[in-house]
Write a protein that holds these residues in place. Structure first.
Motif, PDB file in Angstrom:
ATOM      1  N   TRP A 150      -0.919   7.669   9.301  1.00 31.20           N
ATOM      2  CA  TRP A 150      -1.075   6.216   9.366  1.00 31.20           C
ATOM      3  C   TRP A 150      -1.817   5.811  10.641  1.00 31.20           C
ATOM      4  O   TRP A 150      -2.713   4.959  10.615  1.00 31.20           O
ATOM      5  N   SER A 265       2.528  -1.098  13.480  1.00 31.01           N
ATOM      6  CA  SER A 265       3.109  -1.491  12.204  1.00 31.01           C
ATOM      7  C   SER A 265       3.685  -0.258  11.530  1.00 31.01           C
ATOM      8  O   SER A 265       3.297   0.871  11.827  1.00 31.01           O
ATOM      9  N   PRO A 268       3.202   1.790   5.369  1.00 23.60           N
ATOM     10  CA  PRO A 268       3.553   1.009   4.163  1.00 23.60           C
ATOM     11  C   PRO A 268       4.119   1.892   3.056  1.00 23.60           C
ATOM     12  O   PRO A 268       3.845   3.091   2.976  1.00 23.60           O
ATOM     13  N   GLU A 269       4.911   1.268   2.233  1.00 16.27           N
ATOM     14  CA  GLU A 269       5.380   1.907   1.004  1.00 16.27           C
ATOM     15  C   GLU A 269       4.439   1.523  -0.133  1.00 16.27           C
ATOM     16  O   GLU A 269       3.822   0.453  -0.093  1.00 16.27           O
TER      17      GLU A 269
END
Length: 297
Positions: A150, A265, A268-269
């Motif tokens: 990520w 952050s 994300p899923e």
């Protein structure tokens, strides 16, 4: 009083270029007096390589690349600048005479090195390093591969070279990297930007990278350190690296991070869960190899 760094920053481009040409010429003329690196920080990307390199430069027994005032982290000789000679590479390190002068001043031996997260990722580089610096010690930082992927993606988007969203970029990875390793193997001078930029998932499979490095170096020449351990207790992680390199203890003047992304952050899923499932067997194999729990996603 204006510092040297401020004066350098204010100088016109042509002055900087002329100074660089003169410096490189002088360094090349004394390349035979300049030893190969004692250590390398070889990765992983987005794992703290820049931070660790900066911490090492805070140690009085560590010399940066020559000239040190430029603050360069890597020569890139083993990939992007591989067309240059070995003398060109050695010209980036300090002379034995300078090392002896610094050692006399600080009261103990000194060493030099460089850092690049690409060194462990390009499978051709370990052999090149072994040919030039067979006794070098290497430090590899390994970070939770889900978080690393990520962070890598965020960096590529910040740099303006990733037009896809995270899910699409992961889906496109195999196609983007298809044939790149074969092309790299066939052409020693080929640098694959796709292999470097878009390897979000594959770059987090660490054990094959470590095993490739150890085909050319003894196990005692490689330290594998969890990035999370360095982040949690910088001084303790730094102490472990210093002990491995044979450097005396040194209290860091700062433990702030370097080159960290300003965009914070959560992964994300559903990509977090999908990546966690993908990496689970690879993480287990690495934990078994290292003989320790990794406690990752």
């Amino acid at each position: 009083m204006v510092s040297f760094a401020q004066l350098k920053d204010r100088s016109p481009r042509w002055v900087k270029d002329a100074a660089n040409v003169a410096t490189r010429a002088a360094a090349l003329a004394t390349a035979s007096q300049r030893p190969a690196p004692d250590f390398l920080v070889i990765g992983t990307k987005r794992g703290g390589t820049t931070s660790l390199h900066n911490y090492l430069l805070m140690h009085p027994g560590v010399l940066g690349l020559f000239p040190q005032s430029r603050g360069k982290k890597s020569t890139d000789w083993f990939f992007a600048d591989s067309t240059h000679s070995e003398s060109w590479y050695r010209s980036h390190f300090h002379t034995e005479a300078h090392r002896e002068r610094v050692a006399a001043r600080v009261g103990h031996p000194v060493m030099g090195g460089e850092a690049s997260p690409y060194y462990v990722w390009d499978p051709r580089i370990a052999a090149k390093v072994a040919a030039v610096a067979p006794s070098v010690k290497a430090v590899m930082l390994v970070r939770d591969p889900v978080e690393r992927a990520w962070s890598h993606y965020q960096e590529r988007t910040q740099n303006g070279v990733e037009p896809l969203d995270f899910a699409a970029a992961l889906a496109a990875e195999d196609q983007r990297l298809e044939g790149e390793l074969e092309r790299m193997a066939a052409d020693p001078g080929y640098h694959s930007t796709a292999h470097d930029w878009y390897s979000y998932r594959s770059r987090g499979v660490y054990l094959p990278q470590i095993q490739n490095w150890l085909q050319h170096f003894d196990r005692k020449q490689l330290l594998v350190l969890r990035s999370e351990d360095l982040y949690t207790d910088v001084q303790a992680g730094f102490d472990a690296v210093c002990d491995f390199l044979g450097l005396g203890s040194h209290t860091l003047p700062t433990t702030r991070t370097f080159n960290a992304s300003h965009r914070k952050s959560s992964v994300p899923e559903p990509q977090r869960s999908e990546l966690a499932r993908f990496f689970a067997p690879h993480n287990a194999a690495l934990a078994d190899f290292l003989g320790r729990d990794l406690d990752w996603t």
